[in-house]
Design a protein around this motif. Structure first.
Motif, short mmCIF file in Angstrom:
data_model
loop_
_atom_site.label_atom_id
_atom_site.label_comp_id
_atom_site.label_asym_id
_atom_site.label_seq_id
_atom_site.Cartn_x
_atom_site.Cartn_y
_atom_site.Cartn_z
N UNK A 1 0.82 -1.21 0.00
CA UNK A 1 0.00 0.00 0.00
C UNK A 1 0.86 1.26 0.00
N UNK A 2 2.16 1.11 0.19
CA UNK A 2 3.08 2.23 0.06
C UNK A 2 4.42 1.73 -0.48
N UNK A 3 5.20 2.66 -1.01
CA UNK A 3 6.49 2.29 -1.62
C UNK A 3 7.47 1.73 -0.60
N UNK A 4 7.42 2.21 0.64
CA UNK A 4 8.33 1.71 1.67
C UNK A 4 8.08 0.23 1.95
N UNK A 5 6.83 -0.18 2.02
CA UNK A 5 6.51 -1.59 2.25
C UNK A 5 7.00 -2.43 1.08
N UNK A 6 6.78 -1.96 -0.14
CA UNK A 6 7.24 -2.70 -1.33
C UNK A 6 8.75 -2.87 -1.30
N UNK A 7 9.45 -1.79 -1.00
CA UNK A 7 10.91 -1.84 -0.97
C UNK A 7 11.41 -2.84 0.09
N UNK A 8 10.87 -2.78 1.30
CA UNK A 8 11.29 -3.69 2.36
C UNK A 8 10.93 -5.14 2.04
N UNK A 9 9.73 -5.35 1.53
CA UNK A 9 9.32 -6.71 1.20
C UNK A 9 10.23 -7.33 0.14
N UNK A 10 10.48 -6.59 -0.92
CA UNK A 10 11.30 -7.14 -2.00
C UNK A 10 12.76 -7.26 -1.59
N UNK A 11 13.24 -6.41 -0.71
CA UNK A 11 14.60 -6.56 -0.19
C UNK A 11 14.75 -7.88 0.56
N UNK B 1 13.09 -10.56 -0.25
CA UNK B 1 12.76 -11.65 -1.16
C UNK B 1 11.30 -12.02 -1.23
N UNK B 2 10.42 -11.16 -0.72
CA UNK B 2 8.99 -11.45 -0.78
C UNK B 2 8.43 -11.08 -2.16
N UNK B 3 7.35 -11.76 -2.54
CA UNK B 3 6.68 -11.47 -3.81
C UNK B 3 5.64 -10.40 -3.55
N UNK B 4 5.85 -9.21 -4.11
CA UNK B 4 4.98 -8.07 -3.83
C UNK B 4 4.86 -7.19 -5.06
N UNK B 5 3.87 -6.33 -5.05
CA UNK B 5 3.69 -5.34 -6.11
C UNK B 5 3.13 -4.07 -5.50
N UNK B 6 3.19 -2.99 -6.24
CA UNK B 6 2.67 -1.70 -5.78
C UNK B 6 1.20 -1.59 -6.17
N UNK B 7 0.34 -1.39 -5.19
CA UNK B 7 -1.08 -1.21 -5.48
C UNK B 7 -1.32 0.20 -6.01
N UNK B 8 -2.51 0.46 -6.56
CA UNK B 8 -2.81 1.82 -7.01
C UNK B 8 -2.66 2.87 -5.90
N UNK B 9 -2.98 2.50 -4.66
CA UNK B 9 -2.82 3.47 -3.56
C UNK B 9 -1.35 3.79 -3.30
#
Length: 195
Positions: A103-113, A115-123
């Motif tokens: 739901x935010x870019x910080x979560x995406x960055x941490x998750x992918x760092x 090794x989690x499978x994630x994407x950026x939602x429209x929000x």
């Protein structure tokens, strides 16, 4: 008789409260499994490719069987990173095909760092949006979050996947795919009878 004012009752209450707090701290401080870690006796976990925030590549990685397969979908922002980490660790260990909508870019960055499978939602792409978990369910922040989740589930279904929307605080112990997709494995796991 033991009353609420008796020392024995108070010490039991304090003991239970302390145990509850310790359990809560343990759950909230769980860390994700390293991308290369695997549960004992199972095949090594796949290392995800670099993800760019787009849904389609993350979805293809999360559900390698392609359309027709199941993906367990959850959403969260940086404020829920501990719960997201726990969700990912359990999903990985159980072999659950999962995807996290950041739901935010910080979560995406941490998750992918991690090794989690994630994407950026429209929000996450809307600079004016900030999720406030203390808001009531009729607040603008919550309503936008709820609409986005429903829209993202529909979007993934339109791409041909089966979706199970899961709360972030769920700890998966088994892959639900055989049961939800009515595959033969569900019958086997249920002891040979119909699932």
């Amino acid at each position: 008789p033991v009353t609420s004012r008796s020392p024995g009752m108070r010490s039991r209450t304090v003991g239970l409260l302390a145990l509850s707090v310790l359990c809560l701290l343990w759950v909230n401080t769980r860390v994700m499994l390293p991308a290369s870690a695997s549960p004992s006796g199972s095949a090594p976990l796949r290392e995800p490719p670099p993800l760019d925030g787009e849904l389609e590549p993350a979805l293809a990685w999360a559900a390698p069987g392609g359309p027709g397969g199941l993906v367990v979908l959850t959403f969260g922002d940086k404020g829920y990173f501990a719960a997201l980490s726990n969700f990912v660790a359990h999903a990985r260990a159980a072999g659950v095909p999962y995807l996290v909508g950041a739901v935010d870019a910080d979560a995406f960055r941490e998750l992918t760092l991690h090794g989690a499978t994630a994407y950026l939602t429209p929000l996450a792409r809307d600079a004016a949006y900030a999720f406030n978990p203390s808001n009531s369910h009729d607040s603008n922040s919550w309503v936008r979050f709820a609409r986005m989740r429903t829209g993202e589930v529909a979007r993934i279904v339109r791409l041909g996947y089966a979706v199970m929307h899961s709360d972030t605080d769920v700890a998966w112990l088994r892959d639900p795919s055989p049961f939800l997709l009515c595959r033969d494995a569900a019958s086997d796991a249920a002891g040979g009878g119909a699932a």
